[in-house]
Design an enzyme around this catalytic site. Structure first.
Site, PDB file in Angstrom:
ATOM      1  CE  LYS A 122      15.328 -34.762  -0.284  1.00 26.24           C
ATOM      2  NZ  LYS A 122      14.428 -35.639   0.483  1.00 26.24           N
ATOM      3  CD  GLU A 124      11.647 -37.960   4.426  1.00 29.87           C
ATOM      4  OE1 GLU A 124      10.781 -38.305   5.251  1.00 29.87           O
ATOM      5  OE2 GLU A 124      11.758 -38.486   3.297  1.00 29.87           O
ATOM      6  CD  GLU A 189       7.215 -35.220  -0.747  1.00 25.43           C
ATOM      7  OE1 GLU A 189       8.367 -35.334  -0.276  1.00 25.43           O
ATOM      8  OE2 GLU A 189       6.596 -36.159  -1.283  1.00 25.43           O
TER       9      GLU A 189
END
Ligand code: KIV
Length: 271
Positions: A122, A124, A189
């Site tokens: 993952k 960002e 998020e």
């Protein structure tokens, strides 16, 4: 006894299984994990995905942010987690500055997969170029949009993202771009629930929310937050699942059930 659990009757979930879950409308449950004991416990409770998040920098290492976490830290914890899991899909975070160039991203993702045993990495932000480079090398990638903890020094505080129309449009456009570049999953998020719903409906890939409302395709929480053992204040979007549980196992099971039945998060844990 070796911590390696070798049970050939249990098949680890694959990225295709997660895509099928979205197609048939089954919610995907995910918790962070950083060690073998919790990995085994969470896996046993039936949770679908284990995220070895760089949140470990805060909840395990005691840092104020996730920035000090290194690739070696991530490899170590990912290895601990993947050794003990049987069914759950394992995702590992690429830490701060470990994917500044496509070559660095590929080198570090390879470590997380080859040594750590991760099935997906993952990263960002809206880095379509990095994602397509990794995907071309056969590395499955999970995108992460909305609140980006690795950018805390630019953001100034951990606040809800995408509240203004222009910011919401940018997140929607970035989400499409990440999907086009080959991302297999997306974590959203701290965004308004309505925005997360729109993105989850528009994208073909599963969208996993944290502080993003109940209409995402799945949910993730930081394990220590939902067990209420954090050293920092529990964010509003989490729930203390230990409150009505006799054991940690019960709390994790309750979280899994709540996600599967779309009973978590409620509006009280959404924006
Ligand atoms: O590092 C982490 O735990 C994460 C979750 C908050 C999604 O990225």
């Amino acid at each position: 006894m070796s911590p390696d659990i070798c049970d050939s009757t249990v098949k680890p979930l694959t990225v295709n299984d997660l895509a099928s879950m979205k197609k048939r409308g089954e919610k995907i449950s995910c918790l962070t994990a950083y060690d073998a004991s919790f990995s085994a416990l969470i896996d046993k409770a039936g949770i679908d995905m284990l995220l070895v998040g760089d949140s470990l920098g805060m909840v395990v290492q005691g840092h104020k942010t996730t920035l000090p976490v290194t690739v070696n830290d991530m490899v170590y914890h990912t290895r601990c987690v993947s050794k003990a899991r049987r069914r759950a899909f394992v995702i590992a975070d690429l830490p701060f500055m470990s994917y500044a160039t496509p070559e660095a991203a590929a080198k570090n993702a390879a470590k997380l997969m080859q040594i750590g045993g991760a099935q997906m990495v993952k990263l960002e932000g809206a880095h379509a170029d990095i994602i397509s480079f990794l995907v071309d090398q056969g590395i499955p990638v999970c995108g992460h949009l909305g609140l980006l903890p690795q950018s805390i020094n630019q953001l100034g505080s951990y606040k809800v993202q995408g509240k203004e129309p222009a910011a919401a449009e940018k997140i929607i456009a970035d989400a499409h771009q990440l999907q086009q570049s080959g991302a297999g999953l997306l974590v959203l998020e701290c965004v308004p629930a309505a925005l997360a719903k729109e993105i989850s409906v528009q994208l073909a890939i599963p969208v996993i929310g944290i502080g993003a409302g109940v209409d995402c395709d799945g949910q993730v929480l930081v394990l220590y937050d939902m067990l209420n053992i954090g050293i920092v204040k529990r964010p509003r979007f989490t729930r203390n699942f230990m409150q009505d549980a006799a054991t940690i196992e019960d709390a994790i099971h309750a979280y899994h059930q709540a996600v599967k039945q779309a009973q978590f998060p409620t509006p009280a844990q959404s924006f």
